[in-house]
Motif scaffolding. Structure first.
Motif, PDB file in Angstrom:
ATOM      1  N   MET A 144     -61.210   2.223  -9.109  1.00 48.45           N
ATOM      2  CA  MET A 144     -60.076   2.391 -10.027  1.00 48.45           C
ATOM      3  C   MET A 144     -59.104   3.503  -9.595  1.00 48.45           C
ATOM      4  O   MET A 144     -57.897   3.327  -9.660  1.00 48.45           O
ATOM      5  N   LEU A 151     -49.265   3.878  -7.977  1.00 49.22           N
ATOM      6  CA  LEU A 151     -48.382   4.175  -9.111  1.00 49.22           C
ATOM      7  C   LEU A 151     -47.838   5.595  -9.011  1.00 49.22           C
ATOM      8  O   LEU A 151     -46.845   5.935  -9.638  1.00 49.22           O
ATOM      9  N   TRP A 209     -61.131  -2.322 -22.907  1.00 53.42           N
ATOM     10  CA  TRP A 209     -60.576  -2.245 -21.542  1.00 53.42           C
ATOM     11  C   TRP A 209     -59.782  -3.506 -21.230  1.00 53.42           C
ATOM     12  O   TRP A 209     -58.639  -3.462 -20.776  1.00 53.42           O
ATOM     13  N   TYR A 212     -56.434  -3.689 -23.113  1.00 53.67           N
ATOM     14  CA  TYR A 212     -55.349  -2.877 -22.542  1.00 53.67           C
ATOM     15  C   TYR A 212     -54.861  -3.450 -21.211  1.00 53.67           C
ATOM     16  O   TYR A 212     -53.670  -3.443 -20.913  1.00 53.67           O
ATOM     17  N   HIS A 252     -54.820   4.917 -21.029  1.00 58.99           N
ATOM     18  CA  HIS A 252     -55.160   6.274 -20.576  1.00 58.99           C
ATOM     19  C   HIS A 252     -55.709   7.123 -21.723  1.00 58.99           C
ATOM     20  O   HIS A 252     -56.624   7.903 -21.526  1.00 58.99           O
TER      21      HIS A 252
HETATM   22  C1  HEC Z   1     -56.971  -0.709 -18.691  1.00 60.11           C
HETATM   23  C2  HEC Z   1     -56.769   0.687 -18.490  1.00 60.11           C
HETATM   24  C3  HEC Z   1     -55.586   1.223 -17.755  1.00 60.11           C
HETATM   25  C4  HEC Z   1     -54.302   0.738 -17.750  1.00 60.11           C
HETATM   26  C5  HEC Z   1     -53.728  -0.442 -18.499  1.00 60.11           C
HETATM   27  C6  HEC Z   1     -53.550   1.626 -16.889  1.00 60.11           C
HETATM   28  N1  HEC Z   1     -54.357   2.613 -16.384  1.00 60.11           N
HETATM   29 FE1  HEC Z   1     -53.773   4.097 -15.119  1.00 60.11          FE
HETATM   30  N2  HEC Z   1     -55.679   4.800 -15.065  1.00 60.11           N
HETATM   31  C7  HEC Z   1     -56.734   4.293 -15.790  1.00 60.11           C
HETATM   32  C8  HEC Z   1     -57.932   5.060 -15.484  1.00 60.11           C
HETATM   33  C9  HEC Z   1     -59.310   4.835 -16.059  1.00 60.11           C
HETATM   34  C10 HEC Z   1     -57.554   6.059 -14.562  1.00 60.11           C
HETATM   35  C11 HEC Z   1     -58.452   7.119 -13.921  1.00 60.11           C
HETATM   36  C12 HEC Z   1     -59.093   6.539 -12.704  1.00 60.11           C
HETATM   37  C13 HEC Z   1     -60.038   7.511 -12.033  1.00 60.11           C
HETATM   38  O1  HEC Z   1     -59.608   8.610 -11.701  1.00 60.11           O
HETATM   39  O2  HEC Z   1     -61.176   7.117 -11.817  1.00 60.11           O
HETATM   40  C14 HEC Z   1     -56.124   5.852 -14.310  1.00 60.11           C
HETATM   41  C15 HEC Z   1     -55.378   6.606 -13.418  1.00 60.11           C
HETATM   42  C16 HEC Z   1     -54.018   6.492 -13.230  1.00 60.11           C
HETATM   43  C17 HEC Z   1     -53.222   7.303 -12.326  1.00 60.11           C
HETATM   44  C18 HEC Z   1     -53.762   8.359 -11.414  1.00 60.11           C
HETATM   45  C19 HEC Z   1     -53.688   9.664 -12.123  1.00 60.11           C
HETATM   46  C20 HEC Z   1     -54.157  10.793 -11.287  1.00 60.11           C
HETATM   47  O3  HEC Z   1     -53.655  11.868 -11.524  1.00 60.11           O
HETATM   48  O4  HEC Z   1     -55.015  10.586 -10.423  1.00 60.11           O
HETATM   49  C21 HEC Z   1     -51.924   6.891 -12.439  1.00 60.11           C
HETATM   50  C22 HEC Z   1     -50.717   7.435 -11.697  1.00 60.11           C
HETATM   51  C23 HEC Z   1     -51.900   5.820 -13.406  1.00 60.11           C
HETATM   52  N3  HEC Z   1     -53.187   5.593 -13.871  1.00 60.11           N
HETATM   53  C24 HEC Z   1     -50.763   5.164 -13.796  1.00 60.11           C
HETATM   54  C25 HEC Z   1     -50.771   4.042 -14.626  1.00 60.11           C
HETATM   55  C26 HEC Z   1     -49.576   3.307 -14.988  1.00 60.11           C
HETATM   56  C27 HEC Z   1     -48.164   3.682 -14.582  1.00 60.11           C
HETATM   57  C28 HEC Z   1     -49.986   2.266 -15.772  1.00 60.11           C
HETATM   58  C29 HEC Z   1     -49.167   1.200 -16.420  1.00 60.11           C
HETATM   59  C30 HEC Z   1     -48.162   0.515 -15.667  1.00 60.11           C
HETATM   60  C31 HEC Z   1     -51.430   2.358 -15.899  1.00 60.11           C
HETATM   61  N4  HEC Z   1     -51.865   3.444 -15.203  1.00 60.11           N
HETATM   62  C32 HEC Z   1     -52.204   1.468 -16.632  1.00 60.11           C
HETATM   63  C33 HEC Z   1     -56.706   3.223 -16.649  1.00 60.11           C
HETATM   64  C34 HEC Z   1     -55.607   2.415 -16.913  1.00 60.11           C
END
Ligand code: HEC
Length: 257
Positions: A144, A151, A209, A212, A252
């Motif tokens: 993940m 992004l 999960w 979302y 998040h």
């Molecule tokens: C279904 C759940 C989910 C959705 C929907 C989701 N995320 Fe995430 N996101 C996560 C999770 C869980 C992590 C942490 C992953 C890890 O570090 O293991 C994460 C991590 C991130 C990170 C990295 C942050 C860091 O500092 O390392 C970014 C950037 C991010 N997401 C952007 C987005 C964006 C933009 C969207 C929508 C377009 C989005 N995410 C949609 C669950 C989600």
């Protein structure tokens, strides 16, 4: 008699409803061949840059693997069973992209560079490449935090998608950059659905999960479709972009620390 006709009516309504569901599934936006090509050209160059001739830094390792996995999914999603030659070409591209990700995963960065050079539709198709869809989320030990890395901002080695999304949701002057953004986020959402992380009980259920991830996917779909209209309605498009941005925050809030 009346009860029976009521039963028939209900049966008929269910059939109509199921038909409607099937049609909505089918009408989900598929990325056009031109958008796909532009994304492929850009992202494969980005990937090679991240690999730094076989000596990637820490960010480059994460980003190159993630970008390779995105390319694999873009290619797989283009396969539509209509043109065998094109599907074979796309399956070859998908498999080469997975090879890049696997090479990065096993720290064979020079091999990753060689495989990355093949990520083009000009590469000769492998006649034995399987044109059926495969579950890409289970390959190359994809995680993940890697999936989410494109992004991140350009300065962090990412594709700047989160910042671009926020900016466009806030103020949209023209729609020209929207399809590329939406198509990439749609692909990330397709992986997200199959990669539940840190799930448990209560709010952190797998069902939440999936909910979302689906919100993210549906909103990305809506944004893409809106951006492909002959004359995109910028106000409406901005609303859809806001919805997409909200899907990130909602997930998040529950699942990210
Ligand atoms: C279904 C759940 C989910 C959705 C929907 C989701 N995320 Fe995430 N996101 C996560 C999770 C869980 C992590 C942490 C992953 C890890 O570090 O293991 C994460 C991590 C991130 C990170 C990295 C942050 C860091 O500092 O390392 C970014 C950037 C991010 N997401 C952007 C987005 C964006 C933009 C969207 C929508 C377009 C989005 N995410 C949609 C669950 C989600």
């Amino acid at each position: 008699m009346q009860i029976r006709s009521l039963g028939l009516k209900i049966g008929f309504s269910i059939a109509l409803f199921l038909g409607f569901v099937a049609v909505t599934e089918l009408s989900a936006a598929s990325v056009t061949a031109d958008d796909f090509k532009a994304i492929l050209d850009h992202d494969s160059a980005h990937l090679l840059k991240q690999l730094k001739d076989g000596s990637p830094d820490k960010k480059g390792i994460i980003q190159s693997k993630a970008t390779a996995m995105l390319i694999a999914m873009y290619a797989q999603k283009q396969m539509d069973g209509k043109d065998k030659t094109r599907d074979q070409q796309l399956a070859t591209l998908r498999d080469n992209a997975v090879k890049v990700a696997e090479a990065v995963s096993s720290k064979k960065y020079k091999d990753a560079v060689e495989a990355a050079k093949l990520l083009s539709l000009k590469t000769a198709a492998n006649p034995s490449a399987k044109t059926e869809a495969i579950d890409l989320s289970k390959l190359a030990k994809f995680e993940m935090f890697e999936l989410m890395s494109p992004l991140k901002k350009t300065s962090g080695g990412g594709l700047n998608l989160e910042s671009d999304l926020k900016e466009m949701a806030d103020k949209l002057k023209d729609a020209s950059k929207v399809p590329g953004l939406a198509a990439r986020i749609l692909t990330i959402a397709e992986y997200t659905e199959n990669m539940p992380t840190d799930t448990g009980s209560g709010k952190k259920s797998v069902a939440n999960w999936k909910k979302y991830a689906k919100m993210m996917k549906d909103a990305a779909d809506e944004v893409y479709e809106g951006s492909k209209a002959a004359k995109p309605d910028l106000k409406k498009l901005q609303t859809s972009l806001g919805k997409l941005n909200a899907s990130c925050t909602e997930c998040h809030n529950v699942f990210k620390n």
